[in-house]
Design an enzyme around this catalytic site. Structure first.
Site, mmCIF file in Angstrom:
data_model
loop_
_atom_site.group_PDB
_atom_site.id
_atom_site.type_symbol
_atom_site.label_atom_id
_atom_site.label_comp_id
_atom_site.label_asym_id
_atom_site.label_seq_id
_atom_site.Cartn_x
_atom_site.Cartn_y
_atom_site.Cartn_z
ATOM 1 C CB SER A 134 13.238 94.343 64.130
ATOM 2 O OG SER A 134 13.048 94.279 65.520
ATOM 3 C CB CYS A 135 7.895 93.379 65.768
ATOM 4 S SG CYS A 135 6.830 94.791 65.562
#
Ligand code: GDP
Length: 320
Positions: free
Chosen positions: A109-110
């Site tokens: 998700s980064c």
């Protein structure tokens, strides 16, 4: 995909890869191919080409990666960028050339912008700057998913990318300097309880919010994708709710049975303020996470107690 398919699980000794192997075996997939790092260095293009040239692989689960927590990412950006770029480019290209039917690429998700509307939809990719502490890793993972998209577009392959939220579970990295927050707090709380310490140090302000998913849910989502005819592209995978790092620390202390005080170390970075994934794309296809944080933490603490990291507890038990 059927249970006779020959599936290469890249990174099978890691937290994600080992969970994939357990899930595949439990569902009757018997024809799994694995290689340790010593047997096959995925950053070595010739070795990877040779491997795919000799093995008849039907599907690839690309879970091999250099991963780490906020400090490891911030201090070793070259290694995080280079290793991940090399692994992705070698494996994705070789899989295409060998005619591999399905490939699942795992990101994180980064990859999404630091200041993202929440919850984060897949369409927010590349709409604003990234979080600086993990920019190198994120750029490498974005390159990987874009490479999958490029092969799909140019050559008609069916490569899919899964972007899981912060993961935890068996075979996590419990090293305090290089690991992620959840295993680090579990270990710190355990050691604080065993040693009778009065405080537990939490990095940063405790205010950032994160979403945590047990790795077995990611393996379950991967099987779901393999067994259904899904469109190519990017899918977020998460549980749909988040909590602050302070709240996480409190939940961990409860599970471990540590009743001391939390101390916040403001010399350590907070990183992204919040990253809660919008999981409606996968949810719309019928997949949802199953393991709640309470159950997941209890299971993970149990795994931790049986791992080599929990030595102080064993020593304490022997002395008692
Ligand atoms: P991130 O999700 O990429 O930022 O990675 P981490 O899991 O390493 O960190 C998440 C958040 O937890 C950050 O705000 C950290 O500062 C915070 N945190 C608090 N205590 C710890 C700790 O002991 N280890 C790590 N890695 N992070 C911690």
């Amino acid at each position: 995909m059927d249970t006779n398919s020959r599936i290469f699980v890249a990174g099978h000794r890691g937290m994600v890869g080992s969970s994939l192997v357990r899930a595949l075996q439990a569902h009757g997939y018997w024809n799994l191919v694995t290689r340790t790092h010593v047997e096959l260095d995925l950053t070595d293009q010739h070795a990877v080409d040779d491997f795919f040239g000799h093995e008849k692989i039907d599907a690839v689960l690309l879970a091999a990666a250099r991963v780490g927590g906020i400090m490891a990412n911030a201090t070793q950006p070259a290694q995080f960028a280079y290793d991940n770029l090399a692994i992705e480019t070698n494996v994705i290209r070789a899989a295409y050339r060998a005619g591999v039917a399905r490939l699942v690429f795992f990101g994180s998700s980064c990859i999404y912008p630091r200041e993202c509307p929440q919850p984060i939809r897949e369409s927010y990719l590349l709409t604003a700057p990234l979080e600086p502490t993990n920019e190198a890793y994120a750029i490498a993972k974005i390159a990987g998913l874009k490479l999958c998209e490029a092969y799909n577009k140019q050559y008609g392959t069916h490569f899919v990318s899964l972007m899981p939220t912060n993961l935890y579970g068996p075979n996590d990295n419990y090293d305090l300097a290089s690991g992620h927050v959840l295993p680090a707090l579990l270990r710190k709380a355990h050691e604080a309880r065993v040693s009778g310490a009065r405080t537990l140090t939490v990095w940063g302000s405790g205010r950032p919010r994160r979403e945590f998913m047990h790795v077995d849910d990611l393996a379950d989502a991967t099987l779901f994708l393999l067994e259904h005819e899904v469109d190519d592209g990017v899918y977020n995978v998460g549980v749909g709710e988040d909590l602050s790092i302070r709240e996480l620390a409190e939940r961990v202390c409860e599970v471990v049975g540590f009743g001391g005080e939390l101390v916040f170390d403001s010399s350590k970075p907070d990183g992204t303020p919040r990253k809660l994934l919008d999981v409606s794309r996968l949810g719309g296809l019928g997949w949802h996470a199953h393991v709640g944080l309470g159950e997941g933490l209890a299971r993970t603490y149990d795994d931790f107690l049986h791992s080599s990291h929990a030595v102080p507890a064993r020593e304490a038990a022997v002395r008692a």
